[in-house]
Design an enzyme around this catalytic site. Structure first.
Site, PDB file in Angstrom:
ATOM      1  N   GLY A  46       0.834  -1.193   0.000  1.00 59.50           N
ATOM      2  CA  GLY A  46       0.000   0.000   0.000  1.00 59.50           C
ATOM      3  C   GLY A  46       0.865   1.238   0.000  1.00 59.50           C
ATOM      4  O   GLY A  46       2.020   1.204   0.444  1.00 59.50           O
ATOM      5  N   GLN A  51       2.952   9.916   1.433  1.00 54.73           N
ATOM      6  CA  GLN A  51       4.295   9.313   1.510  1.00 54.73           C
ATOM      7  C   GLN A  51       5.192   9.711   0.342  1.00 54.73           C
ATOM      8  O   GLN A  51       6.409   9.512   0.411  1.00 54.73           O
ATOM      9  CB  GLN A  51       4.186   7.777   1.556  1.00 54.73           C
ATOM     10  CG  GLN A  51       3.548   7.261   2.828  1.00 54.73           C
ATOM     11  CD  GLN A  51       3.377   5.759   2.764  1.00 54.73           C
ATOM     12  OE1 GLN A  51       2.404   5.261   2.223  1.00 54.73           O
ATOM     13  NE2 GLN A  51       4.345   5.028   3.295  1.00 54.73           N
ATOM     14  N   CYS A  91       5.551  -0.551   6.932  1.00 48.17           N
ATOM     15  CA  CYS A  91       5.245   0.686   6.218  1.00 48.17           C
ATOM     16  C   CYS A  91       6.468   1.086   5.402  1.00 48.17           C
ATOM     17  O   CYS A  91       7.587   1.024   5.908  1.00 48.17           O
ATOM     18  CB  CYS A  91       4.901   1.776   7.232  1.00 48.17           C
ATOM     19  SG  CYS A  91       4.545   3.367   6.479  1.00 48.17           S
ATOM     20  N   LEU A  92       6.257   1.493   4.152  1.00 51.37           N
ATOM     21  CA  LEU A  92       7.396   1.883   3.300  1.00 51.37           C
ATOM     22  C   LEU A  92       8.126   3.098   3.857  1.00 51.37           C
ATOM     23  O   LEU A  92       9.281   3.329   3.506  1.00 51.37           O
ATOM     24  CB  LEU A  92       6.909   2.154   1.871  1.00 51.37           C
ATOM     25  CG  LEU A  92       6.436   0.916   1.101  1.00 51.37           C
ATOM     26  CD1 LEU A  92       5.874   1.314  -0.258  1.00 51.37           C
ATOM     27  CD2 LEU A  92       7.564  -0.097   0.942  1.00 51.37           C
ATOM     28  N   HIS A 133      -4.679   1.745   7.355  1.00 50.62           N
ATOM     29  CA  HIS A 133      -3.290   2.228   7.471  1.00 50.62           C
ATOM     30  C   HIS A 133      -3.041   3.360   6.471  1.00 50.62           C
ATOM     31  O   HIS A 133      -2.492   4.410   6.842  1.00 50.62           O
ATOM     32  CB  HIS A 133      -2.343   1.038   7.233  1.00 50.62           C
ATOM     33  CG  HIS A 133      -0.890   1.382   7.229  1.00 50.62           C
ATOM     34  ND1 HIS A 133       0.007   0.850   8.150  1.00 50.62           N
ATOM     35  CD2 HIS A 133      -0.139   2.185   6.424  1.00 50.62           C
ATOM     36  CE1 HIS A 133       1.219   1.341   7.907  1.00 50.62           C
ATOM     37  NE2 HIS A 133       1.151   2.141   6.857  1.00 50.62           N
ATOM     38  N   GLU A 134      -3.473   3.155   5.217  1.00 47.59           N
ATOM     39  CA  GLU A 134      -3.220   4.173   4.188  1.00 47.59           C
ATOM     40  C   GLU A 134      -4.078   5.413   4.413  1.00 47.59           C
ATOM     41  O   GLU A 134      -3.630   6.534   4.185  1.00 47.59           O
ATOM     42  CB  GLU A 134      -3.439   3.609   2.777  1.00 47.59           C
ATOM     43  CG  GLU A 134      -2.596   2.388   2.425  1.00 47.59           C
ATOM     44  CD  GLU A 134      -1.109   2.535   2.729  1.00 47.59           C
ATOM     45  OE1 GLU A 134      -0.576   3.665   2.719  1.00 47.59           O
ATOM     46  OE2 GLU A 134      -0.470   1.505   2.998  1.00 47.59           O
ATOM     47  N   HIS A 137      -2.364   7.680   6.839  1.00 47.56           N
ATOM     48  CA  HIS A 137      -1.310   8.512   6.245  1.00 47.56           C
ATOM     49  C   HIS A 137      -1.886   9.822   5.720  1.00 47.56           C
ATOM     50  O   HIS A 137      -1.292  10.888   5.897  1.00 47.56           O
ATOM     51  CB  HIS A 137      -0.647   7.786   5.064  1.00 47.56           C
ATOM     52  CG  HIS A 137       0.435   6.831   5.461  1.00 47.56           C
ATOM     53  ND1 HIS A 137       1.561   7.214   6.166  1.00 47.56           N
ATOM     54  CD2 HIS A 137       0.586   5.511   5.223  1.00 47.56           C
ATOM     55  CE1 HIS A 137       2.346   6.158   6.344  1.00 47.56           C
ATOM     56  NE2 HIS A 137       1.781   5.107   5.790  1.00 47.56           N
TER      57      HIS A 137
HETATM   58 NI    NI Z   1       2.503   3.215   5.645  1.00 49.65          NI
END
Ligand code: NI
Length: 169
Positions: A46, A51, A91-92, A133-134, A137
Site C-alpha cells: 500500500g 508518503q 510501512c514503506l 493504514h493508508e 497517512h
Molecule cells: Ni505506511
C-alpha cells in the site's frame, strides 16, 4: 511513468493532512500510475500520496501475491466499521520495522475512482488493515502512533540503528 521518492519517518511532511481531490484529469491518472509503479518497485502492499509528498487524498493498495489486484481509493471515507483485529504492520516509510496494531476487522468505505466515479468498497482482515493504514497517512498519522510510548521508542531506536548500519555499510 516514473518512480516517486518515498518519505521516511520522521520526515515532518508525513504529518501533513491531505486535501480532497477535486480535479479528475490525465495528470491524476498519471499520478496514480506512478504511485502503483513506486509501490510495486518498493515491494509494498500500500502507498498513500502523503508518503510521496503529494497532499491529496489518493491511496493505492495491492495485497495480492501476484501483484495483479490494484485498488485505488480517492477521497475515501469510512462509512461503516466492525470488529477488531491485531495485525503486524509494516510501512514503506519505516523500512524494516514491524509492529502489532489493533484496528477494525471490517470496513466499508465510500470512495471515488480515477475518473471521479463514486463507489463503495468493503474489506475485511488484512485488506481492511491496509485501507485503514493508508487512510491514516492521508490524515498525517503513522502506525507507530498506536504503540505505547515505550514500545514506540524501542522501535524507533532500532530504526535509527538500522539507518546507521546502512549508512556505514
Ligand atoms: Ni505506511
Amino acid at each position: 511513468m516514473s518512480l516517486l521518492t518515498i518519505l521516511e519517518f520522521p520526515d515532518p511532511r508525513l504529518r501533513t493532512k491531505a486535501a480532497p481531490v477535486t480535479v479528475f484529469d490525465a495528470q491524476l491518472k498519471q499520478f496514480v500510475a506512478d504511485m502503483f509503479e513506486t509501490m510495486y518497485a518498493a515491494n509494498g502492499v500500500g502507498l498513500a500520496a502523503t508518503q510521496v509528498d503529494v497532499h491529496q487524498r489518493v491511496l493505492v493498495i495491492d495485497m495480492s501475491d501476484e501483484r495483479n489486484q490494484p485498488l485505488v481509493l480517492i477521497n475515501a471515507e469510512i462509512v461503516e466499521k466492525d470488529g477488531a483485529q491485531v495485525y503486524q504492520e509494516g510501512c514503506l516509510s519505516f523500512p524494516g520495522l514491524y509492529a502489532d496494531v489493533t484496528r477494525a476487522l471490517k470496513v466499508k468505505v465510500k470512495a471515488q475512482d480515477a475518473d471521479g466515479k463514486e463507489f463503495f468498497y468493503e474489506a475485511e482482515g488484512p485488506q481492511a488493515v491496509a485501507v485503514q493504514h493508508e487512510m491514516d497517512h492521508l490524515a498525517g498519522k503513522v502506525f507507530v502512533d498506536y504503540l505505547s510510548p515505550l514500545k514506540r521508542s524501542l522501535l524507533l531506536k532500532r530504526l535509527e540503528k538500522q539507518r546507521k548500519q546502512a549508512a556505514s555499510a
